[in-house]
Write a protein that holds these residues in place. Structure first.
Motif, PDB file in Angstrom:
ATOM      1  N   VAL A   1       0.842  -1.194   0.000  1.00  0.00           N
ATOM      2  CA  VAL A   1       0.000   0.000   0.000  1.00  0.00           C
ATOM      3  C   VAL A   1       0.877   1.244   0.000  1.00  0.00           C
ATOM      4  N   LEU A   2       0.493   2.232  -0.794  1.00  0.00           N
ATOM      5  CA  LEU A   2       1.202   3.507  -0.853  1.00  0.00           C
ATOM      6  C   LEU A   2       0.856   4.287   0.419  1.00  0.00           C
ATOM      7  N   MET A   3       1.827   4.526   1.256  1.00  0.00           N
ATOM      8  CA  MET A   3       1.557   5.037   2.588  1.00  0.00           C
ATOM      9  C   MET A   3       0.853   6.391   2.600  1.00  0.00           C
ATOM     10  N   LEU A   4       1.201   7.279   1.668  1.00  0.00           N
ATOM     11  CA  LEU A   4       0.555   8.585   1.665  1.00  0.00           C
ATOM     12  C   LEU A   4      -0.918   8.479   1.283  1.00  0.00           C
ATOM     13  N   ASP A   5      -1.239   7.528   0.415  1.00  0.00           N
ATOM     14  CA  ASP A   5      -2.643   7.310   0.064  1.00  0.00           C
ATOM     15  C   ASP A   5      -3.460   6.888   1.279  1.00  0.00           C
ATOM     16  N   TYR A   6      -2.821   6.163   2.166  1.00  0.00           N
ATOM     17  CA  TYR A   6      -3.507   5.648   3.353  1.00  0.00           C
ATOM     18  C   TYR A   6      -3.403   6.600   4.541  1.00  0.00           C
ATOM     19  N   ALA A   7      -2.183   6.980   4.899  1.00  0.00           N
ATOM     20  CA  ALA A   7      -1.963   7.702   6.143  1.00  0.00           C
ATOM     21  C   ALA A   7      -2.588   9.096   6.138  1.00  0.00           C
ATOM     22  N   GLY A   8      -2.478   9.824   5.030  1.00  0.00           N
ATOM     23  CA  GLY A   8      -3.027  11.178   4.990  1.00  0.00           C
ATOM     24  C   GLY A   8      -4.531  11.209   5.217  1.00  0.00           C
ATOM     25  N   PRO A   9      -5.319  10.503   4.393  1.00  0.00           N
ATOM     26  CA  PRO A   9      -6.771  10.484   4.604  1.00  0.00           C
ATOM     27  C   PRO A   9      -7.177   9.847   5.929  1.00  0.00           C
TER      28      PRO A   9
ATOM     29  N   GLY B   1      -5.900  12.535  -1.971  1.00  0.00           N
ATOM     30  CA  GLY B   1      -6.646  11.698  -1.041  1.00  0.00           C
ATOM     31  C   GLY B   1      -7.075  12.491   0.177  1.00  0.00           C
ATOM     32  N   ILE B   2      -6.247  13.464   0.584  1.00  0.00           N
ATOM     33  CA  ILE B   2      -6.608  14.331   1.707  1.00  0.00           C
ATOM     34  C   ILE B   2      -7.731  15.276   1.290  1.00  0.00           C
ATOM     35  N   ASP B   3      -7.691  15.804   0.057  1.00  0.00           N
ATOM     36  CA  ASP B   3      -8.797  16.625  -0.441  1.00  0.00           C
ATOM     37  C   ASP B   3     -10.107  15.851  -0.367  1.00  0.00           C
ATOM     38  N   LEU B   4     -10.057  14.592  -0.812  1.00  0.00           N
ATOM     39  CA  LEU B   4     -11.242  13.749  -0.770  1.00  0.00           C
ATOM     40  C   LEU B   4     -11.713  13.540   0.664  1.00  0.00           C
ATOM     41  N   ALA B   5     -10.774  13.262   1.563  1.00  0.00           N
ATOM     42  CA  ALA B   5     -11.135  13.054   2.967  1.00  0.00           C
ATOM     43  C   ALA B   5     -11.786  14.303   3.557  1.00  0.00           C
ATOM     44  N   LEU B   6     -11.253  15.482   3.252  1.00  0.00           N
ATOM     45  CA  LEU B   6     -11.834  16.722   3.767  1.00  0.00           C
ATOM     46  C   LEU B   6     -13.247  16.928   3.233  1.00  0.00           C
ATOM     47  N   TYR B   7     -13.449  16.591   1.977  1.00  0.00           N
ATOM     48  CA  TYR B   7     -14.796  16.698   1.395  1.00  0.00           C
ATOM     49  C   TYR B   7     -15.771  15.778   2.126  1.00  0.00           C
ATOM     50  N   LEU B   8     -15.339  14.551   2.393  1.00  0.00           N
ATOM     51  CA  LEU B   8     -16.206  13.594   3.077  1.00  0.00           C
ATOM     52  C   LEU B   8     -16.455  14.009   4.526  1.00  0.00           C
ATOM     53  N   ILE B   9     -15.438  14.551   5.169  1.00  0.00           N
ATOM     54  CA  ILE B   9     -15.624  15.044   6.538  1.00  0.00           C
ATOM     55  C   ILE B   9     -16.620  16.198   6.539  1.00  0.00           C
ATOM     56  N   GLU B  10     -16.483  17.089   5.576  1.00  0.00           N
ATOM     57  CA  GLU B  10     -17.428  18.208   5.482  1.00  0.00           C
ATOM     58  C   GLU B  10     -18.848  17.694   5.320  1.00  0.00           C
ATOM     59  N   ARG B  11     -19.014  16.671   4.498  1.00  0.00           N
ATOM     60  CA  ARG B  11     -20.357  16.137   4.232  1.00  0.00           C
ATOM     61  C   ARG B  11     -20.950  15.474   5.466  1.00  0.00           C
TER      62      ARG B  11
END
Length: 333
Positions: free
Chosen positions: A13-21, A165-175
């Motif tokens: 697994v690519l760590m930044l894809d996982y750890a950031g989000p 992936g962090i942008d996506l996570a922030l969007y989901l958190i906002e939702r």
């Protein structure tokens, strides 16, 4: 209802894809968001792209609870990694474990696993720019879009991966959790946050927050919690614990916009959401969004959006009909 977030990992697994989000989601929970974060895999132990190992991973759940969000992370070398039996086990699990209310997201090459499971057929999607053609081959029935931070189509979201992936996570958190906690997570991670759209764009709820001044953030939090309220500068200054005159200067310096301009942008954003409800007249939308009158609403809308609110409503109607048609075509008979 508590949101159950499941990060699905495979070997290398690519760590930044996982750890950031994952850290973004963990921070949101720590700040009071009603969500629980899980990390699961077809094996309890796997090696990552950095050579270190992750231990004690939960197994792929036999049955996902209601209100689950599954996030499939990317890998460092998808051509080899996704030929492994562990990746094939994830594909099989995706085909059978998702519930009707399960939201599914992928980060970077994780879109290839969604494609293999048939979850992208008939949907708009994206992935890392280096994998666009590979995704088109893997999902010939999908509508693969280039140069996108992330794409949302129904219950499926796909992202370009790495930092997006962090942008996506922030969007989901906002939702799921709300704009205030999303902004706090972004501030804690010190990131410049964007949302999806037809072009990469800044979220109206998270725009003008790419700074670190606590007093301005406190005022912005107050406005975001109730944009329709007629906030006076003195009231906001009380929230920020500074004088009204000082807050006005700080807002312009650090947020790059006036207090009034910021509140108007959030009211327009709220109005945009309300316009989707055809039962609400333009006057009622204006009232609920905090505008003094429908005329005032149209004037501010024209300044920030161009055109008229009624034109935006017509666009929403057309897009809604198109999305419903795509959803019907993508649903297995």
């Amino acid at each position: 209802m508590t949101l159950s977030v499941w990060f699905v990992l495979t070997p290398n697994v690519l760590m930044l894809d996982y750890a950031g989000p994952a850290e973004a989601m963990r921070m949101a929970a720590e700040m009071g968001g009603d969500l629980v974060v899980h990390s699961c895999a077809p094996v309890p132990r796997l090696r990552t792209s950095l050579g270190v190992e992750l231990l004690g991973l939960a197994g792929l759940p036999m049955q996902l609870p209601r209100n689950s969000l599954v996030i499939v992370t990317g890998n460092a070398c998808e051509a080899e990694d996704y030929a492994r039996p562990e990746a094939k086990a994830v594909v099989a699990w995706l085909r059978g474990a998702l519930q009707p209310d399960t939201q599914v997201a992928s980060i970077c090459s994780g879109a290839l696993l969604l494609a293999a499971a048939g979850l992208l057929d008939g949907r708009r999607c994206t992935t890392h720019h280096s994998l666009i053609e590979a995704l088109r081959v893997a999902a010939p029935a999908a509508k693969v879009e280039e140069n996108r931070i992330f794409v949302e189509d129904g219950r499926v979201l796909t992202s370009a991966g790495i930092t997006t992936g962090i942008d996506l996570a922030l969007y989901l958190i906002e939702r799921y959790v709300g704009v205030v906690i999303a902004a706090r997570v972004a501030r804690r991670q010190v990131v410049y946050q964007r949302r999806g759209g037809h072009e990469p764009q800044l979220s109206p709820w998270l725009a003008h927050r790419n700074h670190l001044h606590p007093a301005v953030h406190r005022a912005q939090d107050a406005i975001a919690l109730d944009p329709a309220r007629c906030w006076s500068l003195e009231e906001l200054a009380g929230q920020a614990h500074v004088s009204a005159r000082h807050l006005a200067r700080l807002f312009a310096e650090h947020a790059g916009i006036s207090v009034v301009g910021y509140q108007q942008r959030l009211r327009v954003a709220r109005a945009r959401e309300l316009l989707a409800d055809r039962q609400l007249s333009i006057g009622r939308v204006a009232e609920l969004a905090g505008f003094a009158s429908a005329r005032d609403f149209r004037r501010v809308w024209q300044r920030h959006e161009g055109g008229a609110p009624s034109a935006q409503r017509a666009t929403l109607d057309r897009n809604g009909m198109a999305a419903a048609s795509d959803e019907r075509q993508a649903t297995p008979r």
